[in-house]
Design an enzyme around this catalytic site. Structure first.
Site, PDB file in Angstrom:
ATOM      1  N   LYS A  36       0.818  -1.217   0.000  1.00  0.00           N
ATOM      2  CA  LYS A  36       0.000   0.000   0.000  1.00  0.00           C
ATOM      3  C   LYS A  36       0.851   1.266   0.000  1.00  0.00           C
ATOM      4  CE  LYS A  36      -0.755   0.424   5.002  1.00  0.00           C
ATOM      5  NZ  LYS A  36      -0.040   1.665   5.233  1.00  0.00           N
ATOM      6  N   THR A  37       1.984   1.234   0.716  1.00  0.00           N
ATOM      7  CA  THR A  37       2.838   2.422   0.762  1.00  0.00           C
ATOM      8  C   THR A  37       3.384   2.739  -0.628  1.00  0.00           C
ATOM      9  OG1 THR A  37       3.458   1.871   3.037  1.00  0.00           O
ATOM     10  CG2 THR A  37       4.827   3.480   1.887  1.00  0.00           C
ATOM     11  N   ASP A 214      -3.772   7.393   5.240  1.00  0.00           N
ATOM     12  CA  ASP A 214      -3.184   6.073   5.446  1.00  0.00           C
ATOM     13  C   ASP A 214      -3.723   5.473   6.749  1.00  0.00           C
ATOM     14  OD1 ASP A 214      -1.567   3.860   5.167  1.00  0.00           O
ATOM     15  OD2 ASP A 214       0.228   4.829   5.950  1.00  0.00           O
ATOM     16  N   GLU A 215      -3.741   4.143   6.851  1.00  0.00           N
ATOM     17  CA  GLU A 215      -4.190   3.434   8.058  1.00  0.00           C
ATOM     18  C   GLU A 215      -5.558   3.946   8.512  1.00  0.00           C
ATOM     19  OE1 GLU A 215      -2.654   0.896   8.883  1.00  0.00           O
ATOM     20  OE2 GLU A 215      -0.497   1.108   8.626  1.00  0.00           O
ATOM     21  N   GLN A 245      -6.998  -5.223  10.248  1.00  0.00           N
ATOM     22  CA  GLN A 245      -5.865  -4.812  11.081  1.00  0.00           C
ATOM     23  C   GLN A 245      -6.235  -3.676  12.035  1.00  0.00           C
ATOM     24  OE1 GLN A 245      -1.799  -4.947   9.203  1.00  0.00           O
ATOM     25  NE2 GLN A 245      -2.984  -4.964   7.308  1.00  0.00           N
ATOM     26  N   ARG A 595       3.105 -10.747  10.294  1.00  0.00           N
ATOM     27  CA  ARG A 595       4.420 -10.078  10.360  1.00  0.00           C
ATOM     28  C   ARG A 595       5.509 -11.011   9.833  1.00  0.00           C
ATOM     29  NH1 ARG A 595       2.600  -5.911   9.658  1.00  0.00           N
ATOM     30  NH2 ARG A 595       0.702  -7.144   9.456  1.00  0.00           N
TER      31      ARG A 595
END
Length: 659
Positions: A36-37, A214-215, A245, A595
């Site tokens: 996504k970044t 973002d987020e 998340q 992770r």
């Protein structure tokens, strides 16, 4: 069109479609590890190349680190144009608004920002001003309530909480009188400005015609309110997040903001980033299986075209101590295989598990860093006692001397210390040498010299007692550390006991260390502790030990999940508060699993000591049962691996012996 006109050259199909949509509202559901970044970076660059002025773009995220990294990435793609983009955190953006317009709410523009400590002092003053007793309140807890009241997460019942309401209102008036704001105000007050001063909102809307968030699943109701007000006019808002998340409800995050966004901007276009670039297929299959048990979520399934990878290792231990020992020894195995320390992460649900694992890492001399929790060695009482140990083993350690010279207070004041420091610098001698040479200096008051002599005698006595097993207990007893704590916490015996128990635990650690390492002593123990207490800034050479919450956004080649017991994850306390918390607990476990890039080792323990020192028993987490059995390594195969590793270790030792 500029050189980024063909986004599909640098992005996958879904990323390119999302990055290429500039006008109108857009929702991007971006799964873990889906790039996504990268997509957001190219979207901003694409907007700039297509004629949108940087000053009209607002990109918001949650941490300064994330904002800084995003800006660097955009600059690497587009160059200097990126400098005009406002790419910052929610709270920094709120601060920017307040610096310009806070006077409209009755504050002066040169306001101060209060931190937790400042606010605690102000609350105490408010309690005293109203004639109440400070000892009747737990100030940090009271401030937590005040934060909930101020941000609208909780309503204040005037009849039930009349005293609290009085203190709350007095605290608000004091903040205004002292011209200060706090962290919550950086969101609360801009929203007030936008709602009460329409011309301010209009100016901000004209400035920021394009918004990127973002987020998004981590935004609070107030943060979403701030965003939606700004975006309401031009409606060019793109939000990127993952409801799977969303793990921060305890600090106000509301994943249902995604539903609100869909209601407020019904014309939005939705994209899903489901291709994962991080984990093996095995790990993704496990993650998908777990999160599918949450019903209230956006339907998506992470996939990858990478290899299947190793099966998941599930380790059942008899005790928490055995679990911690296994993790430390197994990390050494992975390091021998070629992984570096920075490739390894140990994730826990609760801070209480950190201390035991930290101890085993220290024993194994594995350098590590702790995030999301506090290292045992960062506690003030432990640092105080360690400073005594450091000093008696090395009287050239000026910083240790400065810490202990008035801990507890001895009447050796600032003026005397400054005199000693000047003497030390002028004569090029250590501070302790300056100290000892000044014991008969008549320029120093006799009362102070007596305190200095008493301190000197104790130091010399301890220097001659370095071989004693109970040296730490002796120091704590002779300096009357408990008495100092009683003075510091006059109405909190529990805190005094907690801190003294920490010192006792430090002493037991030292005794255990010298029993396991005959011939070694205090200096050797300090060298081991320095693995965590000395911040050399080189995190590249350290294993990460952290809470699952702190691990969000990170990735490791090898991940150990510790404490996968049903009373820990899901948290027994969280479920007692609200049985619906099971969904967020499952999301947290999902975050922990995703992770891992290559290897995932899940650990449980049948018995472990809780934070009250009691032995408790538990079953493995119910979330483990949600993972298909075929994704786990067979236990017999694990036994074979253990034997093989033992043989390899023995061979390695024999080879060293031959050399």
């Amino acid at each position: 069109m500029g050189r980024l006109s063909n986004l599909s050259d640098v992005l996958n199909e879904e990323q390119a479609r999302a990055a290429g949509k500039i006008e109108g509202p857009m929702l991007v559901i971006a799964g873990a590890g889906s790039g996504k970044t990268r997509m957001m970076t190219y979207r901003i660059a694409y907007m700039l190349e297509n004629g949108i002025a940087g000053e009209n773009i607002l990109a918001l995220t949650f941490t300064n680190k994330a904002a800084r990294e995003m800006k660097e990435r955009v600059e690497s793609v587009i160059g200097k144009k990126a400098g005009d983009v406002t790419l910052t955190t929610f709270h920094s953006f709120g601060l920017m608004i307040l610096k310009k317009y806070i006077h409209l709410l009755g504050y002066h523009n040169d306001f101060s920002l209060y931190d937790q400590g400042d606010n605690e002092s102000l609350v105490k003053d408010s309690i005293i001003a109203l004639g109440y007793q400070v000892k009747d309140y737990t100030i940090p807890r009271l401030l937590s309530y005040f934060s909930d009241f101020k941000t609208g997460r909780m309503k204040l019942d005037g009849e039930k909480d009349s005293a609290v309401k009085e203190i709350y209102n007095e605290w608000l008036l004091s903040q205004k009188a002292y011209n200060v704001v706090d962290f919550d105000d950086l969101i609360v007050l801009p929203v007030r400005l936008f709602e009460e001063k329409k011309f301010v909102l209009e100016k901000v809307q004209e400035r920021f015609k394009y918004i990127l968030v973002d987020e998004f699943q981590d935004t609070s109701i107030l943060q979403y309110r701030m965003l939606s007000l700004i975006a309401k006019k031009y409606r060019n808002i793109a939000v990127v997040g993952d409801d799977d998340q969303s793990i921060y409800s305890w600090r106000g995050a509301n994943y249902r903001n995604i539903e609100l966004f869909e209601e407020d901007f019904p014309e939005l276009v939705e994209y899903k980033l489901e291709r994962n670039y991080r984990s093996t297929k095995t790990i993704l299959d496990a993650a998908n299986a777990i999160i599918s048990h949450n019903e209230k979520r956006k339907d998506k399934k992470l996939w990858t075209d990478s290899k299947k990878g190793a099966l998941i290792y599930l380790r059942h231990h008899e005790t928490g101590d055995a679990e911690a020992s296994f993790i430390a020894s197994d990390i050494k195995v992975e390091l021998r295989k070629g992984y570096s320390s920075k490739d390894i992460g140990i994730l826990v649900r609760t801070n209480s598990l950190i201390q035991q694992i930290e101890e085993k890492l220290l024993e194994a001399r594995i350098p590590h860093k702790i995030s999301g929790g506090k290292s045992f060695y960062d506690r003030k009482e432990i640092r105080d006692i360690l400073s005594y140990i450091k000093f008696i083993t090395n009287t050239l350690d000026d910083s240790a001397l400065l810490r202990i010279i008035n801990t507890p207070r001895r009447g050796i004041g600032r003026t005397t210390v400054e005199r000693l420091r000047k003497k030390s610098e002028k004569e090029n001698i250590s501070l302790y040498e300056a100290f000892t040479e000044s014991l008969n200096d008549e320029k120093i008051q006799e009362r102070i010299r007596n305190s200095m002599r008493n301190f000197f005698q104790r130091i010399e006595s301890w220097k001659n007692s370095l071989e004693r097993r109970d040296i730490i207990d002796e120091i704590a007893r002779e300096i009357a550390y408990r008495n100092m704590l009683v003075e510091e916490y006059p109405d909190n015996e529990n805190m005094v006991e907690y801190k003294m128990k920490g010192i006792s635990f430090l002493s037991e650690r030292y005794k255990s260390y010298i029993e396991r390492n005959p011939g070694e002593g205090l200096k050797d123990y300090l060298n081991v502790i320095s693995l965590v207490t000395d911040d050399d800034g080189d995190d590249e050479k350290k294993v990460s030990l952290m809470t699952m919450h702190a691990a969000k956004g990170l990735e490791f080649s090898v991940v150990y999940i510790a404490g996968a017991d049903d009373s820990i994850i899901p948290s027994k306390k969280a479920l007692e508060e609200d049985k619906d918390n099971i969904d967020e607990e499952r999301r947290l476990f999902y975050v922990a699993i995703t992770r891992a890039k290559d290897i995932l080792i899940i650990n449980t323990a049948r018995e472990r000591v809780n934070y009250q020192g009691e032995m408790t028993t538990s079953l493995p987490s119910r979330f483990i049962e949600e993972i298909p059995q075929e994704l786990f390594q067979d236990e017999k195969e694990l036994e074979k691996e253990d034997k093989k590793e033992s043989i390899n270790s023995l061979r390695s030792l024999l080879e060293k012996y031959k050399k």
